[in-house]
Design an enzyme around this catalytic site. Structure first.
Site, PDB file in Angstrom:
ATOM      1  N   GLY A  75       0.839  -1.212   0.000  1.00  0.00           N
ATOM      2  CA  GLY A  75       0.000   0.000   0.000  1.00  0.00           C
ATOM      3  C   GLY A  75       0.862   1.245   0.000  1.00  0.00           C
ATOM      4  CB  ALA A  76       4.222   1.687  -1.273  1.00  0.00           C
ATOM      5  CB  SER A 113      -4.638   1.404  14.775  1.00  0.00           C
ATOM      6  OG  SER A 113      -5.518   2.475  15.041  1.00  0.00           O
ATOM      7  N   GLY A 135      -0.553   7.868   1.305  1.00  0.00           N
ATOM      8  CA  GLY A 135      -0.527   7.929   2.770  1.00  0.00           C
ATOM      9  C   GLY A 135       0.802   7.524   3.393  1.00  0.00           C
ATOM     10  CB  ILE A 136       1.359   5.767   6.605  1.00  0.00           C
ATOM     11  CG1 ILE A 136       0.703   6.822   7.516  1.00  0.00           C
ATOM     12  CG2 ILE A 136       2.488   5.035   7.322  1.00  0.00           C
ATOM     13  CD1 ILE A 136      -0.169   6.241   8.616  1.00  0.00           C
ATOM     14  N   GLY A 137       2.256   4.669   3.723  1.00  0.00           N
ATOM     15  CA  GLY A 137       3.085   3.775   2.912  1.00  0.00           C
ATOM     16  C   GLY A 137       3.931   4.551   1.917  1.00  0.00           C
ATOM     17  CE1 TYR A 144      -8.107   1.009  10.195  1.00  0.00           C
ATOM     18  CE2 TYR A 144      -8.379   1.932  12.390  1.00  0.00           C
ATOM     19  CZ  TYR A 144      -7.604   1.740  11.265  1.00  0.00           C
ATOM     20  OH  TYR A 144      -6.334   2.246  11.196  1.00  0.00           O
TER      21      TYR A 144
HETATM   22  N1  LIG Z   1      -3.688   7.517   9.201  1.00  0.00           N
HETATM   23  C1  LIG Z   1      -3.775   7.192  10.476  1.00  0.00           C
HETATM   24  O1  LIG Z   1      -3.971   8.040  11.371  1.00  0.00           O
HETATM   25  C2  LIG Z   1      -3.639   5.757  10.893  1.00  0.00           C
HETATM   26  C3  LIG Z   1      -3.841   5.469  12.246  1.00  0.00           C
HETATM   27  C4  LIG Z   1      -3.676   4.150  12.678  1.00  0.00           C
HETATM   28  C5  LIG Z   1      -3.294   3.172  11.774  1.00  0.00           C
HETATM   29  N2  LIG Z   1      -3.117   3.493  10.457  1.00  0.00           N
HETATM   30  C6  LIG Z   1      -2.740   2.402   9.548  1.00  0.00           C
HETATM   31  O2  LIG Z   1      -1.711   2.802   8.657  1.00  0.00           O
HETATM   32  C7  LIG Z   1      -1.882   2.169   7.399  1.00  0.00           C
HETATM   33  C8  LIG Z   1      -1.900   3.222   6.294  1.00  0.00           C
HETATM   34  O3  LIG Z   1      -2.933   4.150   6.579  1.00  0.00           O
HETATM   35  P1  LIG Z   1      -3.090   5.478   5.727  1.00  0.00           P
HETATM   36  O4  LIG Z   1      -3.743   6.476   6.605  1.00  0.00           O
HETATM   37  O5  LIG Z   1      -1.830   5.810   5.045  1.00  0.00           O
HETATM   38  O6  LIG Z   1      -4.177   4.996   4.644  1.00  0.00           O
HETATM   39  P2  LIG Z   1      -4.427   5.441   3.131  1.00  0.00           P
HETATM   40  O7  LIG Z   1      -3.867   6.798   2.884  1.00  0.00           O
HETATM   41  O8  LIG Z   1      -5.866   5.191   2.869  1.00  0.00           O
HETATM   42  O9  LIG Z   1      -3.541   4.401   2.292  1.00  0.00           O
HETATM   43  C9  LIG Z   1      -3.891   3.064   2.284  1.00  0.00           C
HETATM   44  C10 LIG Z   1      -3.033   2.329   1.275  1.00  0.00           C
HETATM   45  O10 LIG Z   1      -3.439   0.944   1.294  1.00  0.00           O
HETATM   46  C11 LIG Z   1      -3.692   0.551  -0.033  1.00  0.00           C
HETATM   47  N3  LIG Z   1      -4.655  -0.549  -0.129  1.00  0.00           N
HETATM   48  C12 LIG Z   1      -5.938  -0.591   0.293  1.00  0.00           C
HETATM   49  N4  LIG Z   1      -6.498  -1.767  -0.052  1.00  0.00           N
HETATM   50  C13 LIG Z   1      -5.543  -2.485  -0.694  1.00  0.00           C
HETATM   51  C14 LIG Z   1      -5.511  -3.762  -1.302  1.00  0.00           C
HETATM   52  N5  LIG Z   1      -6.592  -4.573  -1.340  1.00  0.00           N
HETATM   53  N6  LIG Z   1      -4.351  -4.199  -1.844  1.00  0.00           N
HETATM   54  C15 LIG Z   1      -3.245  -3.407  -1.839  1.00  0.00           C
HETATM   55  N7  LIG Z   1      -3.226  -2.167  -1.324  1.00  0.00           N
HETATM   56  C16 LIG Z   1      -4.372  -1.716  -0.752  1.00  0.00           C
HETATM   57  C17 LIG Z   1      -4.208   1.805  -0.708  1.00  0.00           C
HETATM   58  O11 LIG Z   1      -4.147   1.651  -2.117  1.00  0.00           O
HETATM   59  P3  LIG Z   1      -5.210   2.379  -3.112  1.00  0.00           P
HETATM   60  O12 LIG Z   1      -4.714   3.779  -3.287  1.00  0.00           O
HETATM   61  O13 LIG Z   1      -5.111   1.543  -4.332  1.00  0.00           O
HETATM   62  O14 LIG Z   1      -6.552   2.340  -2.449  1.00  0.00           O
HETATM   63  C18 LIG Z   1      -3.233   2.830  -0.158  1.00  0.00           C
HETATM   64  O15 LIG Z   1      -2.027   2.761  -0.848  1.00  0.00           O
HETATM   65  C19 LIG Z   1      -3.173   1.364   7.491  1.00  0.00           C
HETATM   66  O16 LIG Z   1      -2.859   0.030   7.784  1.00  0.00           O
HETATM   67  C20 LIG Z   1      -3.904   2.002   8.665  1.00  0.00           C
HETATM   68  O17 LIG Z   1      -4.760   1.101   9.339  1.00  0.00           O
HETATM   69  C21 LIG Z   1      -3.291   4.761   9.993  1.00  0.00           C
END
Ligand SMILES: NC(=O)c1ccc[n+]([C@@H]2O[C@H](COP(=O)([O-])OP(=O)(O)OC[C@H]3O[C@@H](n4cnc5c(N)ncnc54)[C@H](OP(=O)(O)O)[C@@H]3O)[C@@H](O)[C@H]2O)c1
Length: 307
Positions: free
Chosen positions: A20-21, A150, A24-26, A175
């Site tokens: 998921g790079a 999380s 966002g965080i990735g 979630y």
């Molecule tokens: N942001 C926060 O405050 C927060 C807090 C706690 C934990 N986290 C954790 O940190 C991680 C990243 O969060 P984020 O906020 O950066 O989220 P994000 O911006 O929504 O990014 C999510 C990433 O995951 C990918 N993804 C989703 N479904 C997928 C699939 N079936 N196969 C492959 N890739 C997939 C997305 O790809 P697409 O662009 O193709 O959809 C995107 O690259 C998550 O695991 C989340 O639970 C985040």
């Protein structure tokens, strides 16, 4: 040890894969790894979004060594193909399990195999990927698996008897339980690797509260609307951008003093520099880990034996 997230140790010669790079965080973790000199493999489900992320990193980090592989964590064939691509590498120093659904559907949905979709995306695909990538991790000295937990793990119960949420689905439960399950997996993986005498370690992190409206705008990667920026900025006192949200995962991946079984998160809980943090008792529990593991094997149709 003090850690400056903006002065990372050199990672030249390391290979790091991030799921998921493309957003966002990735994305930001990948950019930071590339800036430290690592070769970064961006594992993404959409080739165009992956290409946009690769171009952005090349623009922002001159000389970056990056490539994309296809990975949809809900598709078993895609996971197997991505793992095969990783296993072909000479080395894999870090496997960062980051892809996730962060805004689950209101109604329960399932993947092609009948598994609840948020569990499938956030946990089951990663379980299978880690299991299949073990050969290359095993032959890389000091390799690490880093799982994205999380703060939601603090705020929910863990219904091990209803992991598929057939009885109690709502988007919050979906979630929170997926993140609890991923943390339990990360800690249990480390215990199993220690017991097997493996040189690979597993660390767990949480990114605090990181929003896209507080994150630098990058073409094709992060383009929040003005309204989103405005709304997210109202929460500035306790939130951070996803560029900073990546810091705890980057520290768990690169800090030479970080060890298997540790948990990292922002120093000010929801934001700030990355530091050791305390995971919930449930997610650290051996008993819960031992109960979860066979369920993950069953639901992902993947044996994961160590040693
Ligand atoms: N942001 C926060 O405050 C927060 C807090 C706690 C934990 N986290 C954790 O940190 C991680 C990243 O969060 P984020 O906020 O950066 O989220 P994000 O911006 O929504 O990014 C999510 C990433 O995951 C990918 N993804 C989703 N479904 C997928 C699939 N079936 N196969 C492959 N890739 C997939 C997305 O790809 P697409 O662009 O193709 O959809 C995107 O690259 C998550 O695991 C989340 O639970 C985040």
């Amino acid at each position: 040890m003090t850690w400056d997230p903006e002065a990372l140790p050199h990672a030249v010669g390391k290979t790091i894969a991030v799921t998921g790079a493309n957003a966002g965080i990735g994305y930001f973790a990948s950019e930071q790894f590339a800036r430290a000199g690592a070769h970064v493999i961006l594992a993404c489900r959409d080739p165009e979004r992956a290409e946009a992320a690769i171009s952005a990193i090349r623009r922002r980090v001159p000389g970056a060594s990056v490539e994309a592989i296809l990975l949809d964590v809900t598709d078993r064939e895609s996971v197997a193909a991505a793992a095969e691509a990783l296993v072909e590498r000479e080395r894999l120093d870090v496997l960062m399990l980051n892809a996730g659904i962060v805004h689950p559907p209101k109604r329960r949905a399932t993947d092609a195999y009948g598994n609840e979709l948020v569990l499938a995306t956030n946990v089951l695909g990663h379980f299978k990927l880690a299991a299949l990538a073990m050969p290359v991790l095993d032959r890389t000295a000091g390799a690490r698996v880093v799982s994205l937990g999380s703060l939601a793990t603090l705020l929910a119960r863990f219904p091990l008897d209803d992991l598929q949420l057939e009885k109690s689905y709502n988007s919050w439960n979906a979630y929170a339980q997926s993140k609890i399950a991923l943390q339990v997996f990360g800690f249990e993986l480390d215990r199993r690797m220690r017991a097997a005498g493996s040189g690979v370690s597993s660390l767990v992190v949480h990114p605090g509260y990181s929003t896209s409206g507080r994150t630098p705008g990058i073409r094709g990667v992060n383009q929040p609307s003005r309204l989103k920026r405005f709304a997210d900025n109202l929460q500035a006192a306790w939130t951070q951008g996803k560029d900073h949200g990546a810091w705890s995962a980057v520290r768990a991946s690169l800090d030479p003093d970080a060890q298997g079984g540790q948990y990292y998160g922002p120093r000010e809980v929801t934001k700030g520099a990355p530091a050791r943090a305390r995971a919930t008792r449930t997610t650290r529990s051996r008993r819960v880990g031992a109960r979860l593991w066979p369920l993950l094997e069953e639901y992902s149709d993947q044996r994961f034996d160590l040693g």
